[in-house]
Design a protein around this motif. Structure first.
Motif, PDB file in Angstrom:
ATOM      1  N   PHE A 132       0.995  -1.363  -0.140  1.00  0.00           N
ATOM      2  CA  PHE A 132       0.058  -0.004  -0.040  1.00  0.00           C
ATOM      3  C   PHE A 132       0.652   1.179  -0.233  1.00  0.00           C
ATOM      4  N   LEU A 133       0.340   2.041  -0.530  1.00  0.00           N
ATOM      5  CA  LEU A 133       1.084   3.497  -0.294  1.00  0.00           C
ATOM      6  C   LEU A 133       1.294   4.130   1.282  1.00  0.00           C
ATOM      7  N   TYR A 134       2.733   4.730   0.605  1.00  0.00           N
ATOM      8  CA  TYR A 134       3.668   4.933   2.014  1.00  0.00           C
ATOM      9  C   TYR A 134       3.037   6.960   1.968  1.00  0.00           C
ATOM     10  N   ASP A 135       2.160   7.071   2.754  1.00  0.00           N
ATOM     11  CA  ASP A 135       1.973   8.726   2.800  1.00  0.00           C
ATOM     12  C   ASP A 135       2.279   9.212   3.906  1.00  0.00           C
ATOM     13  N   GLY A 136       3.639   8.760   4.620  1.00  0.00           N
ATOM     14  CA  GLY A 136       4.128   9.538   5.312  1.00  0.00           C
ATOM     15  C   GLY A 136       4.211   8.792   6.751  1.00  0.00           C
ATOM     16  N   ASN A 137       4.584   9.171   7.858  1.00  0.00           N
ATOM     17  CA  ASN A 137       5.323   8.729   9.669  1.00  0.00           C
ATOM     18  C   ASN A 137       3.654   8.879  10.200  1.00  0.00           C
ATOM     19  N   GLY A 138       3.359   7.305  10.777  1.00  0.00           N
ATOM     20  CA  GLY A 138       2.674   7.376  11.444  1.00  0.00           C
ATOM     21  C   GLY A 138       1.228   6.441  12.209  1.00  0.00           C
ATOM     22  N   LYS A 139       1.012   6.082  12.059  1.00  0.00           N
ATOM     23  CA  LYS A 139      -0.118   5.080  12.576  1.00  0.00           C
ATOM     24  C   LYS A 139      -0.769   4.871  11.151  1.00  0.00           C
ATOM     25  N   TYR A 140      -0.775   3.718  10.879  1.00  0.00           N
ATOM     26  CA  TYR A 140      -1.024   3.382  10.192  1.00  0.00           C
ATOM     27  C   TYR A 140      -2.285   2.057  10.785  1.00  0.00           C
ATOM     28  N   ALA A 141      -3.429   1.877   9.488  1.00  0.00           N
ATOM     29  CA  ALA A 141      -4.669   0.995  10.189  1.00  0.00           C
ATOM     30  C   ALA A 141      -4.734   0.181   8.857  1.00  0.00           C
ATOM     31  N   ILE A 142      -5.221  -1.252   9.024  1.00  0.00           N
ATOM     32  CA  ILE A 142      -6.374  -2.350   8.082  1.00  0.00           C
ATOM     33  C   ILE A 142      -7.158  -2.641   8.670  1.00  0.00           C
ATOM     34  N   GLU A 143      -8.685  -2.584   7.682  1.00  0.00           N
ATOM     35  CA  GLU A 143      -9.565  -3.017   8.402  1.00  0.00           C
ATOM     36  C   GLU A 143      -9.657  -3.729   7.721  1.00  0.00           C
ATOM     37  N   PHE A 144     -10.287  -5.582   8.378  1.00  0.00           N
ATOM     38  CA  PHE A 144     -10.976  -6.369   7.760  1.00  0.00           C
ATOM     39  C   PHE A 144     -11.890  -6.837   8.275  1.00  0.00           C
ATOM     40  N   ASN A 145     -13.015  -6.562   7.052  1.00  0.00           N
ATOM     41  CA  ASN A 145     -14.417  -6.269   7.797  1.00  0.00           C
ATOM     42  C   ASN A 145     -15.218  -6.965   6.443  1.00  0.00           C
ATOM     43  N   ASP A 146     -16.240  -7.602   6.637  1.00  0.00           N
ATOM     44  CA  ASP A 146     -17.340  -8.075   5.806  1.00  0.00           C
ATOM     45  C   ASP A 146     -18.822  -8.422   6.511  1.00  0.00           C
ATOM     46  N   VAL A 147     -19.548  -8.531   5.827  1.00  0.00           N
ATOM     47  CA  VAL A 147     -21.207  -8.383   6.904  1.00  0.00           C
ATOM     48  C   VAL A 147     -21.395  -9.444   7.233  1.00  0.00           C
ATOM     49  N   TRP A 148     -20.923 -10.517   7.258  1.00  0.00           N
ATOM     50  CA  TRP A 148     -20.841 -12.160   8.072  1.00  0.00           C
ATOM     51  C   TRP A 148     -19.818 -12.317   9.692  1.00  0.00           C
ATOM     52  N   SER A 149     -18.797 -11.309   9.755  1.00  0.00           N
ATOM     53  CA  SER A 149     -17.997 -11.046  10.607  1.00  0.00           C
ATOM     54  C   SER A 149     -17.453  -9.891  11.728  1.00  0.00           C
ATOM     55  N   PRO A 150     -17.212 -10.079  13.030  1.00  0.00           N
ATOM     56  CA  PRO A 150     -16.612  -8.791  13.551  1.00  0.00           C
ATOM     57  C   PRO A 150     -15.629  -7.997  12.698  1.00  0.00           C
ATOM     58  N   LYS A 151     -15.811  -7.223  13.169  1.00  0.00           N
ATOM     59  CA  LYS A 151     -14.485  -5.790  12.126  1.00  0.00           C
ATOM     60  C   LYS A 151     -13.740  -6.391  13.097  1.00  0.00           C
TER      61      LYS A 151
END
Length: 160
Positions: A132-151
């Motif tokens: 994924f593109l780097y947009d500077g230093n800091g906190k990043y997050a990846i969210e796994f989410n579908d309609v059947w499972s908790p995020k």
């Protein structure tokens, strides 16, 4: 006659709604959670671990608008715990950069990307990479989410 048609329409709609909600497999017993890199979690019948060893690369494609841009490379291990052939759906996760805004994944530029890794037979696993593109230093997050499972959110610091 009009009342009978309206009644049939209402009954049909109610039956359709009950069939749709009756077939749902949403698991309300689990709650959304936030974890860090290196922790294994279960999502969509897959055991997933995002590695701690963040590295950087660049897009090398003269025909791309992203040519020369910095990219974060993050290893991901996926194991199929389902009884059927299965894989991680690239549309079930989103990546957010240091400013908290969604950033583009650029997996199509790299051969060892998770997005095009293919299916896994039951019990099989592989380690690939998220790009994924780097947009500077800091906190990043990846969210796994579908309609059947908790995020499930994975938060981590990126420092170049």
């Amino acid at each position: 006659m009009k009342k009978v048609k309206n009644l049939l329409l209402i009954i049909t709609l109610l039956l359709s709604m009950s069939l749709i909600t009756g077939c749902s497999t949403i698991d309300d017993s689990q709650e959304d959670k936030t974890i860090g890199l290196g922790e294994t979690f279960t999502f969509d019948d897959l055991e997933i671990t995002l590695g701690n060893n963040i590295s950087f690369t660049k897009i090398d494609n003269e025909f791309s608008d992203y040519d020369g841009q910095d990219v974060v490379k993050l290893p991901i291990t996926v194991k199929n715990i389902k009884e059927e052939t299965h894989s991680l759906n690239m549309f079930y996760y989103s990546t957010y950069g240091s400013m908290g805004t969604e950033i583009s994944t650029v997996s199509s530029y790299f051969d060892d990307s998770i997005d095009f890794a293919g299916d896994l037979r039951s019990g099989a696993s592989y380690t690939k990479n998220l790009y994924f593109l780097y947009d500077g230093n800091g906190k990043y997050a990846i969210e796994f989410n579908d309609v059947w499972s908790p995020k499930i959110t994975i938060e981590f610091d990126v420092n170049k």
